[in-house]
Design an enzyme around this catalytic site. Structure first.
Site, PDB file in Angstrom:
ATOM      1  N   HIS A 103     -15.253 -15.099 -39.369  1.00  0.00           N
ATOM      2  CA  HIS A 103     -14.013 -15.710 -39.880  1.00  0.00           C
ATOM      3  C   HIS A 103     -12.821 -15.420 -38.960  1.00  0.00           C
ATOM      4  CE1 HIS A 103     -16.255 -16.029 -43.748  1.00  0.00           C
ATOM      5  NE2 HIS A 103     -16.694 -14.835 -43.376  1.00  0.00           N
TER       6      HIS A 103
ATOM      7  N   SER B 267       3.693 -22.772 -15.535  1.00  0.00           N
ATOM      8  CA  SER B 267       4.574 -23.702 -16.222  1.00  0.00           C
ATOM      9  C   SER B 267       5.721 -24.054 -15.280  1.00  0.00           C
ATOM     10  CB  SER B 267       5.119 -23.042 -17.486  1.00  0.00           C
ATOM     11  OG  SER B 267       6.346 -23.643 -17.857  1.00  0.00           O
TER      12      SER B 267
ATOM     13  N   LYS C 184       4.547 -17.886 -17.357  1.00  0.00           N
ATOM     14  CA  LYS C 184       3.334 -18.414 -17.983  1.00  0.00           C
ATOM     15  C   LYS C 184       2.112 -18.398 -17.075  1.00  0.00           C
ATOM     16  CE  LYS C 184       2.818 -20.123 -21.525  1.00  0.00           C
ATOM     17  NZ  LYS C 184       3.239 -21.313 -22.245  1.00  0.00           N
TER      18      LYS C 184
ATOM     19  N   GLU D  85      -8.839 -25.260 -21.581  1.00  0.00           N
ATOM     20  CA  GLU D  85      -8.366 -26.239 -22.572  1.00  0.00           C
ATOM     21  C   GLU D  85      -8.982 -27.609 -22.322  1.00  0.00           C
ATOM     22  OE1 GLU D  85      -3.878 -25.756 -23.273  1.00  0.00           O
ATOM     23  OE2 GLU D  85      -4.314 -24.516 -21.527  1.00  0.00           O
TER      24      GLU D  85
END
Ligand code: ARG
Length: 461
Positions: free
Chosen positions: A157, A278, A284, A291
């Protein structure tokens, strides 16, 4: 002007919209090598069977070889007016060798031709896909061996559950990819039958030898039913199913990399080679490749659903709808390949932060099951009762703001007086993972043995 390949009964040429919707050459030119391979096998068989004069067969075979060279050199002019790869090649053959080119299509139709080409292409693509998947397994097994004893939290979970090792976690994916490869291999074995010679749908009256063309193309034999041969695309569906499942596995691993690389988790660091920045936030480090592996899974699944939807309403035999089998399949299999290669690079490069992972592994009472197991083993409590006692101990630790191993013996004995200080042996995360020696369990010794076995298996392939 009517179409020069099939326009005999037509007075007028096709409307521009028909040409645009009908033409597949923009994408099926990818079949050129398979198309020529199939035609070479066909023409050799026609000559052997005495269906075609030797001289014509020789001219056709030579012309086809020349066309292969032209295409590979980038010198071939593909024409939309000629619809597809089959007609483009045949028309060029006529330019090169004259009217005897027209004999190539004896006892054949584009329906069995395209089915043959596509099977050959899918077969080749399964073979190259298998190689990149094996490469991913090799990278995972290597990293797993290096981290057979690196402790991390195991989750259910997405809540801390029990400590595991990073190597164990990576080997889970080696197993998944192994089944993915098995699914592709099964699909390959089932698709490896030749549709060639089924002709348009009913077979042919010419004395062709389908066993010979099947053997020449590396198929295990000819398909036994001509209608099935030209109308079935389950071989693509099965391959796309295998691709969709494999992509889903990559996507889950990608999702974990995305999570693990957040500052909040801080479990792993991706190399600069697989990290983007970024344009506004200088701090970043974004895991774009992970992704995109996750995101691109959508189009692989989409290709499967798209083709299932195309096929579900088609009566036998061939319908032009089936031309829609290609673009999605090409895209899906290209995508899976790219995602596998990108994932392999990420795994090779990624470095876990062993300290952060171990700290997280010990948080949130992750060794509570070990405590309950101790009560079962040493005090002979039934597991359900041990579970209950442990729950009370966790509640107490939580109210005192302590970890389990920070509780004192008297804290513990207030809840279960028979507890001895031997219990502190099982509360650390090392002892927890070391104790999981059951077959397939996370004990570092198990993991190292499995990782080595995988490395050997992969090297021996
Ligand atoms: N381009 C067609 C396809 O991909 C080839 C088969 C065409 N057959 C036909 N009868 N029009 O399916």
């Amino acid at each position: 002007m009517s179409n020069k390949m099939w326009g005999g009964r037509f007075a007028e040429g096709p409307d521009a919209a028909l040409e645009a919707i009908n033409a597949s050459i923009d994408f099926d030119q990818r079949f050129y090598a398979q198309d020529i391979r199939g035609s070479q096998a066909h023409v050799a068989m026609l000559a052997r069977q005495g269906i075609l004069p030797e001289a014509d067969a020789r001219a056709i075979a030579k012309g086809l070889s020349d066309i292969l060279v032209e295409i590979e050199a980038g010198d071939f002019k593909f024409s939309r007016a000629l619809e597809d790869i089959h007609l483009n090649i045949e028309s060029r053959l006529a330019e090169l060798i004259g009217p005897s080119a027209g004999r190539l299509h004896t006892a054949r139709s584009r329906n069995d031709q395209v089915a043959t080409d596509f099977r050959l292409w899918v077969r080749d693509t399964i073979d190259s896909t298998d190689k990149v998947l094996a490469g991913l397994q090799t990278a995972l097994a290597k990293k797993a061996l290096a981290h057979a004893g690196t402790i991390m939290p195991g989750f259910t979970h997405l809540q801390s559950a029990q400590p595991v090792t990073f190597g164990h976690h990576l080997l889970a994916y080696v197993e998944m990819v192994s089944r993915d490869r098995g699914r592709f291999a099964d699909a390959r074995a089932r698709l490896n039958e030749s549709p060639l010679g089924a002709a348009a749908l009913a077979g042919t009256g010419f004395p062709i030898d389908r066993h010979a063309t099947a053997a020449a193309l590396g198929f295990s034999g000819p398909m036994r039913n001509s209608l099935d041969a030209v109308s079935s695309r389950d071989f693509v569906l099965e391959t796309l199913s295998a691709a969709a499942i494999a992509a889903t596995h990559l996507s889950r691993l990608a999702e974990e990399i995305v999570l693990w690389t957040t500052p909040q988790f801080g479990f792993v660091r991706l190399s600069d080679r697989f990290t983007t920045g970024s344009s506004i936030m200088p701090q970043k480090r974004n895991p774009d490749a992970a992704e995109l592996v996750r995101g691109k899974t959508g189009r692989v699944i989409g290709a499967l659903i798209g083709l299932l939807t195309v096929m579900k309403g088609l009566p036998l035999a061939y319908s032009k709808d089936m031309q829609e089998d290609k673009e999605g399949s090409f895209d899906a299999l290209d995508t899976l390949r790219l995602c596998t290669i990108a994932m392999t690079g990420m795994i090779e490069d990624l470095e876990p932060d062993a300290v952060a992972m171990k700290k997280a592994a010990g948080a949130a009472y992750a060794t509570a099951t070990d405590l309950a197991d101790w009560l079962v083993r040493e005090l002979k409590l039934p597991f359900r009762e041990a579970h209950h006692v442990t729950g009370r101990i966790v509640g107490k630790a939580s109210s005192l703001g302590k970890a389990l191993e920070e509780l004192t013996l008297s804290d513990l004995q207030e809840i279960e007086p028979r507890i001895t200080d031997a219990i502190f042996n099982v509360l650390g995360v090392e002892r927890s993972v070391e104790s999981r020696t059951s077959f397939g369990g996370t004990a570092p010794a198990n993991v190292a043995r499995e990782a080595e076995a995988w490395q050997k298996r992969l090297a021996d392939e």
